[in-house]
Design a protein around this motif. Sequence first.
Motif, short mmCIF file in Angstrom:
data_model
loop_
_atom_site.label_atom_id
_atom_site.label_comp_id
_atom_site.label_asym_id
_atom_site.label_seq_id
_atom_site.Cartn_x
_atom_site.Cartn_y
_atom_site.Cartn_z
N LYS A 369 0.85 -1.19 0.00
CA LYS A 369 0.00 0.00 0.00
C LYS A 369 0.89 1.24 0.00
CE LYS A 369 -3.89 -2.18 2.40
NZ LYS A 369 -4.77 -2.15 3.60
N ILE A 370 0.52 2.21 -0.81
CA ILE A 370 1.31 3.44 -0.94
C ILE A 370 0.54 4.59 -0.29
CG2 ILE A 370 2.40 5.06 -2.53
CD1 ILE A 370 2.54 2.77 -4.56
N GLU A 371 1.12 5.18 0.74
CA GLU A 371 0.52 6.32 1.43
C GLU A 371 1.15 7.62 0.93
OE1 GLU A 371 -1.93 5.72 3.31
OE2 GLU A 371 -1.70 3.57 3.76
N GLU A 372 0.43 8.72 1.13
CA GLU A 372 0.95 10.02 0.68
C GLU A 372 2.28 10.35 1.34
OE1 GLU A 372 0.94 13.45 -1.65
OE2 GLU A 372 -0.31 11.65 -1.73
N GLN A 373 2.44 9.96 2.60
CA GLN A 373 3.69 10.25 3.29
C GLN A 373 4.85 9.48 2.66
OE1 GLN A 373 4.01 12.63 5.74
NE2 GLN A 373 6.18 12.30 5.33
N ASP A 374 4.57 8.29 2.12
CA ASP A 374 5.60 7.54 1.41
C ASP A 374 6.10 8.34 0.21
OD1 ASP A 374 5.31 5.30 3.12
OD2 ASP A 374 3.64 4.56 1.92
N LEU A 375 5.16 8.95 -0.50
CA LEU A 375 5.53 9.74 -1.68
C LEU A 375 6.33 10.97 -1.28
CD1 LEU A 375 2.15 9.61 -3.66
CD2 LEU A 375 4.12 8.09 -3.86
N ILE A 376 5.93 11.62 -0.20
CA ILE A 376 6.65 12.81 0.27
C ILE A 376 8.08 12.44 0.67
CG2 ILE A 376 6.77 14.54 2.11
CD1 ILE A 376 3.70 14.59 2.09
N ASN A 377 8.23 11.35 1.40
CA ASN A 377 9.57 10.92 1.83
C ASN A 377 10.47 10.63 0.63
OD1 ASN A 377 8.79 11.15 4.50
ND2 ASN A 377 8.32 8.99 4.74
N HIS A 378 9.89 9.98 -0.39
CA HIS A 378 10.69 9.66 -1.58
C HIS A 378 11.04 10.93 -2.34
CE1 HIS A 378 12.19 6.76 -4.51
NE2 HIS A 378 11.71 7.54 -5.46
N ALA A 379 10.08 11.84 -2.45
CA ALA A 379 10.35 13.11 -3.14
C ALA A 379 11.40 13.93 -2.39
CB ALA A 379 9.06 13.90 -3.30
N LYS A 380 11.40 13.84 -1.05
CA LYS A 380 12.43 14.53 -0.26
C LYS A 380 13.81 13.96 -0.57
CE LYS A 380 11.61 15.24 4.15
NZ LYS A 380 11.10 15.01 5.52
N ARG A 416 5.57 8.80 -11.92
CA ARG A 416 6.87 8.14 -11.86
C ARG A 416 7.28 7.87 -10.42
NH1 ARG A 416 12.22 11.17 -13.89
NH2 ARG A 416 13.53 10.38 -12.25
N ILE A 417 7.02 8.84 -9.53
CA ILE A 417 7.35 8.67 -8.12
C ILE A 417 6.49 7.57 -7.50
CG2 ILE A 417 7.35 9.80 -5.86
CD1 ILE A 417 8.17 12.36 -7.23
N VAL A 418 5.20 7.56 -7.87
CA VAL A 418 4.31 6.50 -7.37
C VAL A 418 4.85 5.13 -7.75
CG1 VAL A 418 2.01 5.49 -7.58
CG2 VAL A 418 2.26 7.97 -7.36
N GLU A 419 5.30 5.00 -8.99
CA GLU A 419 5.84 3.72 -9.46
C GLU A 419 7.12 3.36 -8.71
OE1 GLU A 419 7.26 1.48 -13.59
OE2 GLU A 419 6.63 3.58 -13.64
N GLU A 420 8.00 4.34 -8.51
CA GLU A 420 9.26 4.09 -7.81
C GLU A 420 9.01 3.66 -6.36
OE1 GLU A 420 11.55 7.63 -8.21
OE2 GLU A 420 12.04 7.28 -10.33
N VAL A 421 8.09 4.37 -5.69
CA VAL A 421 7.77 4.02 -4.30
C VAL A 421 7.15 2.63 -4.24
CG1 VAL A 421 6.30 4.60 -2.33
CG2 VAL A 421 7.53 6.41 -3.53
N GLY A 422 6.28 2.34 -5.19
CA GLY A 422 5.66 1.02 -5.23
C GLY A 422 6.69 -0.08 -5.37
N ASP A 423 7.70 0.15 -6.22
CA ASP A 423 8.76 -0.85 -6.40
C ASP A 423 9.58 -1.01 -5.13
OD1 ASP A 423 8.05 -1.51 -8.95
OD2 ASP A 423 9.57 -0.30 -9.95
N VAL A 424 9.92 0.10 -4.49
CA VAL A 424 10.70 0.03 -3.24
C VAL A 424 9.96 -0.80 -2.20
CG1 VAL A 424 11.57 1.36 -1.28
CG2 VAL A 424 11.95 2.19 -3.61
N LYS A 425 8.67 -0.51 -2.01
CA LYS A 425 7.89 -1.22 -0.99
C LYS A 425 7.69 -2.69 -1.37
CE LYS A 425 5.11 1.00 1.62
NZ LYS A 425 3.97 1.68 2.26
N LEU A 426 7.51 -2.95 -2.66
CA LEU A 426 7.31 -4.33 -3.11
C LEU A 426 8.55 -5.17 -2.85
CD1 LEU A 426 5.88 -6.62 -4.57
CD2 LEU A 426 6.68 -5.65 -6.74
#
Length: 453
Positions: A369-380, A416-426
Amino acid sequence: MNVSIEKTGNVSAILTVSIEENDYKEKVTKELKEIGKKHNIPGFRQGHVPFGELNRRFGKQVTSDVINNEVYNAVVGYIRDNKLGVLGEPLPVDVVELDLKNKKDFTFQYELALVPELNIEAGKDTTVPYYTIEVTDEMINEQDKNFRERFGAQVPGEEVEPNALVKGSIMELNEDGTVKTEEDAIQMLNGIVAPMYFKDKEQADKFIGKKVNDKVVFNPWKTCEGNAAELSSMLGVDKDKAADIKGDFEMSISEIIVVRPAELNQELFDNVLGKDKAKNEEEYRNGVKEMIARELARNSEMLFRVDVEKAMMAKYGDMELPAEVLKKWLVRRNEGVTAENVDAEYVKMEPSLKWQLVKERLADICQVKIEEQDLINHAKMIARAQFAQYGMTNMDDDTLTDYARRILADKNYRPRIVEEVGDVKLFDAIKDKITVDNKTVSLDEFKEIATKE
């Protein structure tokens, strides 16, 4: 309206939608009345156009649009409600103009490319290697040297060193080696060159050891292999003219700027690692070591993902796909794909499509599951890396967060960030489910392994 499905194979089906006049008549009437209310029609007052006139003028087009819309919603709704996994999109079996003059009831059919059933497991019986690259003292020393130079001071130098900047006048020469004095002569009075970036070592060596007031004859074209932009900047000429300048020039050195490495002190520690992250040399070197390890871990992670894909595809990649339906979809959706080249294009697409299906099933198994905070952390993290390119290595969290939110606001960048975060978590989740064979290797060993992979 009636919607039914008939399997035509293990991974293909025909969806049939039957629509009768009662399914769309009321909506057609409503649309026609709306046209009468909102549009100015010559010969009639707005809102007072007889329904018969509206039907005569717009009935055919409105009826066609309403039927198509109703059928489309029925197809989408059936797929959604029955949780059908569909690859691509439903393809009309026939595309014909509706015979509204002679018919009131219609039947539409769509080909569906169905997702194959995949009985995938991610268990301890699957073993995948994970190669951690050893951080050596040599790596730490090299990184320390780079940091000291980056945060060092630029000071006047007595002679040209390998990393020095050289300032002075640059004059075009005649073939006999004399300074060209004609009106069209190229003369850069406030020139600056950086021999350490010359592509031709022989040209760079001509400057080494030279002092203020010395003269150096060199070939600008050779220093950059004729790059028009670099020549334009060095000689102060237009890019269109620069690429044709292949003769020698003479530089009279007026100033030498050298870099003196930063001292090993608290200021350097703070610049490299952030304020008060290190208080002494040991803590500083440990911080640099961790920094290098994080960078190398990206390579380890990339190779691990390759190995996971290979392992999973070896187990589950032999799946049946609805090839013929997908080929029709490719031809319909891509301008460059035709009936003549679709077989070759499909062969290119098939491996990545199979892996995508396996990966999606793994994500379900691992409950990613991808949360908004996951995206923020990756973008940071992306923001931090971008700032670091400009030597800003200790940005505060508020600035990074603000920059991260701006990155995520970009509609082109966010997916693109959503995909990257999804891959990291997967892949993090996969590590917990399978058997990971951890191995520590040298950088050279890793390169050899990665090349073979």
